[in-house]
Design an enzyme around this catalytic site. Sequence first.
Site, PDB file in Angstrom:
ATOM      1  N   LYS A  35       0.760  -1.225   0.075  1.00 52.10           N
ATOM      2  CA  LYS A  35       0.124  -0.208   0.007  1.00 52.10           C
ATOM      3  C   LYS A  35       0.969   1.292   0.114  1.00 52.10           C
ATOM      4  CE  LYS A  35      -4.489  -0.153   1.942  1.00 52.10           C
ATOM      5  NZ  LYS A  35      -5.248  -0.213   2.799  1.00 52.10           N
ATOM      6  N   THR A 121     -13.860   3.672  14.239  1.00 53.22           N
ATOM      7  CA  THR A 121     -15.104   3.373  15.166  1.00 53.22           C
ATOM      8  C   THR A 121     -14.882   2.354  16.093  1.00 53.22           C
ATOM      9  OG1 THR A 121     -16.320   4.046  13.135  1.00 53.22           O
ATOM     10  CG2 THR A 121     -17.709   2.684  14.684  1.00 53.22           C
ATOM     11  N   CYS A 284     -19.411  -1.232   7.586  1.00 56.31           N
ATOM     12  CA  CYS A 284     -19.462  -0.638   8.767  1.00 56.31           C
ATOM     13  C   CYS A 284     -20.938  -0.839   9.576  1.00 56.31           C
ATOM     14  CB  CYS A 284     -19.533   0.971   8.527  1.00 56.31           C
ATOM     15  SG  CYS A 284     -17.788   1.221   8.518  1.00 56.31           S
ATOM     16  N   LYS A 344     -22.542  -0.897  -2.549  1.00 51.87           N
ATOM     17  CA  LYS A 344     -23.216   0.525  -2.895  1.00 51.87           C
ATOM     18  C   LYS A 344     -22.734   0.988  -4.311  1.00 51.87           C
ATOM     19  CE  LYS A 344     -22.400   4.483  -0.671  1.00 51.87           C
ATOM     20  NZ  LYS A 344     -22.176   5.467   0.253  1.00 51.87           N
TER      21      LYS A 344
END
Length: 459
Positions: A35, A121, A284, A344
């Site tokens: 990455k 989160t 999530c 999505k």
Amino acid sequence: MKISVIGTGYVGLVTGVCFAEIGHDVVCVDNNPEKIRKLKEDICPIYEPGLDVLMKRNREAGRLQYTMDIGAAVKNSQVVFIAVGTPPKATGEADLSYIEAVAKEVAQAMDSYRVVVEKSTVPVKTGEWVRRTIRFNNKHDVEFDVSSNPEFLREGSAILDFMNPDRIVVGVPSQKAADLMREAYKPIIDREYYFDEETQTVKKAEGTPQGPKAKFIVTDVNSAELIKHASNSFLAMKISYINAVANFCELAGANIEEVAEGMGTDSRIGEQFLRAGIGFGGSCFPKDVVAFYEISKQLGYDFELLKQVLDLNQIQRDIYLQKIKNVLWIIKDKTIGVLGLSFKPNTDDMREAPSIYIINKLLEEGAKIKAYDPKAMDIAREIMPNIQYCDDPYVAAEGVDALLLLTEWDEFYNLDLNKIMDQLNYPIIIDGRNMFDPKKMKELGFEYISIGRPEKSEK
Ligand code: NAD
Ligand code: UGA
């Protein structure tokens, strides 16, 4: 301001790049060498509209650097954001081992006061554990604060959401930490920047700021952590609720689109997140609802409603599968086309995508699958190697017994439906996202099945 962001995934990378864009000196850290190699070459490891342009611009301007060395990054920054993953354990609880590992390394490197910010989160009370971890590993015995700054961005519109938030929540234990957090976000609070949809890039507003200031909400750390879980779970609940109403509409002969509009125009309810479909996916909502349930149980409260939200979400996928069976009868040896794989539109993220469950169930029953997605096929190939991937939607529709619409990409709204019709074995479309008008589909000659709408266009 000097900032480091640890973890360069969907949240960390957007956070780092956007902070650089508003003028801070940012170091992004990740422990994945591949990455970091890509990032240093301005190659964006994820698909997120507009992100690649900002990465290049800010690295070239000298405001954005990438490294694997947490120690060096922490030494060189006042505020340290932790944005590593918090995936679910088998029990549903959040796995906080990545947070702990990073907190230890941060603690060992800090050589003067730092604010260490939970951007990931996390369940309520994680801040207390992070503070304890830092205290035990505080090699240079320096002052520090642990703050919570939950992120509310959505994938696919992440830059817009980060630059133009409704609110910024910071949970802080001291005024000093609150002041530093306010300074970090000042240009965003003042709406000095906006995301230009047309050019897909961030622009600095000339003259007057873009609208009223973003709300800067300062709370204690526990409350900030809880705000995030409570917000995501509420949105997930809204989706499960509207899906349940959609199922009821089918029985009652009502139309969910009209019902949702009638409900959503009440400003107390709000029109967003009332799109019925095949249930929520993504990295999530599913994990956060279950993690919120688990932490509530640990603290002595049985938050039953959250279980219902998850159950309804599962049921919604099974109802969709039943719709397929209702029109195809036998699944074995049928060839089924699938348009849309990501959870999505506008993202390549396949985590908890409803498509995975639906396709796997059809494969188990002996179907052959031909699929197309504009951005998620490379990742999907690793998860579902045993389906056929097609170069365009028309190839995915060629010779199939039914076509499924699982993600509402813009590209699909513009399909040449006559051409699709010519490709199909049987003119059956089962739309999990209510993309088309049932009347129009009937006129075109399709047997068109959607969610919560009475108008079934059976031939
Ligand atoms: P991700 O998996 O895309 O990215 C996490 C990154 O952290 C990876 O690149 C990983 O290599 C890196 N990492 C892990 N351990 C590390 C370590 N010890 N040192 C350095 N880097 C390390 O995850 P994400 O989707 O960006 O989510 C991160 C957090 O943000 C989660 O808690 C998630 O719930 C929350 N969140 C995500 C979104 C979203 O849209 N994806 C939105 C709001 C909040
Ligand atoms: C969601 C929240 O919207 C963000 O505020 C939050 O920061 C983020 O989770 C997170 O914590 O990671 P995201 O998962 O990127 O963002 O995408 P959403 O647009 O919220 O969609 C989530 C899922 O719900 C998708 O599968 C979508 O298809 C589904 N959905 C959404 C519906 O089925 N109906 C709707 O009306 C809205």
